[in-house]
Enzyme design. Structure first.
Site, PDB file in Angstrom:
ATOM      1  N   TRP A  11     -78.792  70.278 -22.338  1.00  0.00           N
ATOM      2  CA  TRP A  11     -77.609  70.864 -21.499  1.00  0.00           C
ATOM      3  C   TRP A  11     -76.543  71.742 -22.596  1.00  0.00           C
ATOM      4  CZ3 TRP A  11     -76.843  72.001 -16.630  1.00  0.00           C
ATOM      5  CH2 TRP A  11     -76.030  72.631 -16.180  1.00  0.00           C
ATOM      6  N   SER A  22     -85.848  66.984 -20.568  1.00  0.00           N
ATOM      7  CA  SER A  22     -84.209  67.834 -20.688  1.00  0.00           C
ATOM      8  C   SER A  22     -82.946  66.870 -20.769  1.00  0.00           C
ATOM      9  CB  SER A  22     -83.793  69.416 -19.872  1.00  0.00           C
ATOM     10  OG  SER A  22     -81.823  69.113 -20.318  1.00  0.00           O
ATOM     11  N   CYS A  23     -81.902  67.348 -21.656  1.00  0.00           N
ATOM     12  CA  CYS A  23     -80.775  65.730 -21.645  1.00  0.00           C
ATOM     13  C   CYS A  23     -79.602  66.267 -22.231  1.00  0.00           C
ATOM     14  CB  CYS A  23     -81.296  64.751 -22.645  1.00  0.00           C
ATOM     15  SG  CYS A  23     -81.572  65.249 -24.155  1.00  0.00           S
ATOM     16  N   GLY A  24     -78.999  65.818 -23.054  1.00  0.00           N
ATOM     17  CA  GLY A  24     -77.714  66.953 -23.096  1.00  0.00           C
ATOM     18  C   GLY A  24     -77.541  67.391 -25.034  1.00  0.00           C
ATOM     19  N   GLY A  33     -81.724  67.466 -26.630  1.00  0.00           N
ATOM     20  CA  GLY A  33     -82.522  67.589 -26.386  1.00  0.00           C
ATOM     21  C   GLY A  33     -82.888  65.309 -27.829  1.00  0.00           C
TER      22      GLY A  33
END
Length: 285
Positions: A269, A240-242, A244
């Site tokens: 996120w 996961s990140c901000g 993708g």
């Protein structure tokens, strides 16, 4: 020097050696944060590796989704790639203008569509140009090529699946954002999002897998970075990140160390931080 693998990572020397191959297709998969002031397409049009095509991450996406650049439906992927002259039987090499930042997102999109003959260029355009290798501003000559895809649903997770994994502890959820964003010490760059991380997630900032010169660290160093963050590599992983993009760098890193049971949380996120009924953790993992 990373060992060349046309299914994950190839060196600038490998690409130079194969530049004239008739079945090679090169993609510029550059993408920049909206507040960066950079224009990836304009930079591509000014200078790119000869015969490269521009893969627009924001356009080759699910444009019906309110979230940015979510994975495209197969038919959109097929139509856009065919229009770029990319199809079955091609070896694809994707690079970006930052080194290694957004190219793994394009690599992941191909993997999601069941296409495995795709590699990221180690060090990207900066390394290629630093070595004095050729660039030009000419558009690629497009020849239509049929493309078939077989979507691999296990390569992507939605919010319901991630919430279940967080609750049950069935997967390792690995967050690629900076430590400050992960702990909630700083506000999110996108307005309206809460700060913090998915409960139970571990933090491996994507740039910990990348050398100072923009090349990928060795498989042993990548493995060590995951282990140092407390990641249990025996469990299936969700990255996961901000939005993708850098989650795909972690997925790419897992593939490089021979761990194949990974998926990307596409909404990341931007989605999780938006839903007030989803729990948020702050502080250390």
């Amino acid at each position: 020097m990373a060992q060349d693998d046309p299914k994950t990572l190839v060196s600038t020397q490998w690409l130079a050696d194969h530049l004239a191959d008739p079945d090679l297709r090169i993609l510029d998969g550059s993408w920049f944060m909206p507040n960066s002031g950079k224009d990836a397409r304009a930079a591509y049009e000014a200078a790119h590796i000869p015969n490269a095509r521009f893969f627009d991450i924001d356009a080759i996406a699910d444009t019906r989704s309110p979230l940015p650049h979510m994975a495209p439906p197969p038919e959109r992927f097929i139509s856009r790639l065919r229009a770029m002259g990319v199809g079955d039987g091609h070896q694809v090499v994707v690079y970006d203008q930052a080194g290694i930042f957004s190219a793994p997102r394009v690599w992941w999109t191909f993997r999601l569509m069941g296409k495995t003959d795709v590699a990221v260029l180690d060090g990207g355009l900066p390394k290629w140009m630093a070595e004095g290798r050729p660039v030009d501003a000419f558009p690629a000559l497009i020849k239509d090529r049929h493309m078939t895809v077989m979507r691999q649903p296990e390569r992507v997770m939605d919010v319901t699946e991630v919430a279940r994994a967080s609750k049950l502890g069935s997967h390792e959820i690995i967050d690629a954002r900076s430590h400050e964003r992960f702990t909630g010490a700083v506000a999110e760059p996108r307005p309206g999002l809460r700060s913090g991380h998915i409960p139970g997630a571990k933090n491996v900032p994507f740039n910990t897998l990348i050398n100072a010169d923009g090349t990928m660290k060795s498989p042993d160093e990548i493995r060590a970075a995951f282990v140092a963050a407390g990641v249990d590599l025996s469990k299936p992983a969700i990255t996961s990140c901000g939005t993708g993009i850098t989650a795909s760098v972690l997925a790419f890193g897992l593939e490089r160390i021979g761990k194949h049971d990974w998926s990307v949380y596409d909404g990341s996120w931007t989605e999780w931080g938006m839903y007030t009924d989803l729990k948020v953790a702050t502080g250390e993992a």
